[in-house]
Scaffold this motif. Sequence first.
Motif, PDB file in Angstrom:
ATOM      1  N   GLN A 213       0.777  -1.260   0.035  1.00 20.61           N
ATOM      2  CA  GLN A 213      -0.025   0.064  -0.143  1.00 20.61           C
ATOM      3  C   GLN A 213       0.881   1.263  -0.062  1.00 20.61           C
ATOM      4  N   ARG A 216       2.565   6.393   3.886  1.00 19.82           N
ATOM      5  CA  ARG A 216       2.396   7.913   4.209  1.00 19.82           C
ATOM      6  C   ARG A 216       2.914   8.086   5.554  1.00 19.82           C
ATOM      7  N   GLU A 218       3.270  10.618   7.249  1.00 19.53           N
ATOM      8  CA  GLU A 218       2.297  11.153   8.453  1.00 19.53           C
ATOM      9  C   GLU A 218       1.414  10.314   9.152  1.00 19.53           C
ATOM     10  N   ASP A 219       0.775   9.464   8.539  1.00 14.44           N
ATOM     11  CA  ASP A 219      -0.099   8.399   9.209  1.00 14.44           C
ATOM     12  C   ASP A 219       0.783   7.632  10.196  1.00 14.44           C
ATOM     13  N   LEU A 220       2.041   7.012   9.780  1.00 13.25           N
ATOM     14  CA  LEU A 220       2.868   6.161  10.559  1.00 13.25           C
ATOM     15  C   LEU A 220       3.179   7.125  11.871  1.00 13.25           C
ATOM     16  N   LYS A 222       1.708   9.183  13.283  1.00 10.28           N
ATOM     17  CA  LYS A 222       0.488   9.707  14.306  1.00 10.28           C
ATOM     18  C   LYS A 222       0.382   8.151  15.005  1.00 10.28           C
ATOM     19  N   GLU A 223       0.400   6.947  14.235  1.00  9.49           N
ATOM     20  CA  GLU A 223      -0.112   5.895  15.131  1.00  9.49           C
ATOM     21  C   GLU A 223       0.853   5.574  16.257  1.00  9.49           C
ATOM     22  N   PRO A 228       6.658  13.228  12.322  1.00  9.53           N
ATOM     23  CA  PRO A 228       7.279  12.755  10.861  1.00  9.53           C
ATOM     24  C   PRO A 228       8.830  12.897  10.992  1.00  9.53           C
TER      25      PRO A 228
END
Length: 308
Positions: A213, A216, A218-220, A222-223, A228
Motif C-alpha cells: 500500500q 504515508r 504522517e499516518d505512521l 501519528k500511530e 514525522p
Amino acid sequence: MSVQETDSEVKEKQQELARCIDRLVHTDGTHPTAIPSLRLIRTSTVSEPLHTVHEPSLCVIAQGSKFVALAQETFQYDPASYMIASVHLPVCGQIIQASEDSPFLGIQLGISTDQVLDMMKETSSAWRGKINSGRGISVSKTKPLLLDAIIRLVRLLEMPQDIPVIAPLIIREILYRVLQDEQGDLVRQFAVIGSHAQCVARVIQLIHSGYDQPLRIEDLAKEVNMSPSSLHQYFKKVTAMSPIQYQKQLRLQEARRLLISESMDATHAAYKVGYESPSQFSREYTRMFGLPPKSDVKQLQDSLYQGI
C-alpha cells in the motif's frame, strides 16, 4: 580467568557445538527443529549474496564465517562472535567461509519482545536508558556461558521427550546471557513501551502488514505519537534506511519471490507488490539485484539447475 583461558574455553565449546550440529543435520540448508524457535544451519559451499528479511533472532556460528549487509553497513561474524537482530530487517547475507570438509554450521534462535519484557520484569536487568535508539542488529563477542547454554539447547534435540519442559528454561537462560552482555541495552530498547526504538519496531510491523500500500509517513508517525521528522530520524538510526527505502526493499524481495516461486511475470509482480509503474519497478529491481527481472530469474534458475 585470563583472556587466553577464556578464548581457549570458547574454542572448545565452539567445536562441541559444531559436533552437535553435525550429528543432527547432514544436508545443506536451514533446518527447522522440534524446538519451534530453533533452526540449525549447514552449508558446504560459499554462498552467493542472498537478500532476505532477517527475523528477530540470535545467530551463533559454530564453524565458518558470514557477513550481513544492512543498507551500506556490513556486519561480519564467526565462531568468536554472535549476531542478534531485534526487529525485522531487510538484509543481504553471504556465507564467506565453508567447504565440504569444513561446512558452515550455525544456529538461529528466534526471540520476541514478550520474552525480553518477561526477562526484564523478573531480573534487575532494567533498561538503563543510556541510548535513545541504536541499530536493530549488532555483533558481540561470544562468551563461554552463552555457548554452554546453546549447546545444552541443541543437545535437547537428541532427547525429544525433555524438550517441552527443559527447552523454555534454557531459552530463558540464553536470553538472560544476551541481556547481560555488552549489547544488552540494544536489545532491551525495543521492548520498552514508549521508547523511540519500540515505536520504530511498531512502525516496522505496520509497514510489513501493508507493504503493498502507499506509505504515508504522517499516518505512521501519528500511530506511534511521533512527529514525522522524529520518526524518520529514529527509523533510520534503527534500520540504516528511511521508511520508504525499507518498504522498497520489502516490495522488491517479495516481487523476486513471486517471479521465482510462482512464475509470475514482471508486470504482474510489480502491481502485486504495490508498484504503479512497471518501468520504475524494473529500474529499482535492477538497481537492487544487479539484473533486470527476466535476466535475474533466468540466472537464478540456471544456477539451481547446475546444482542438481
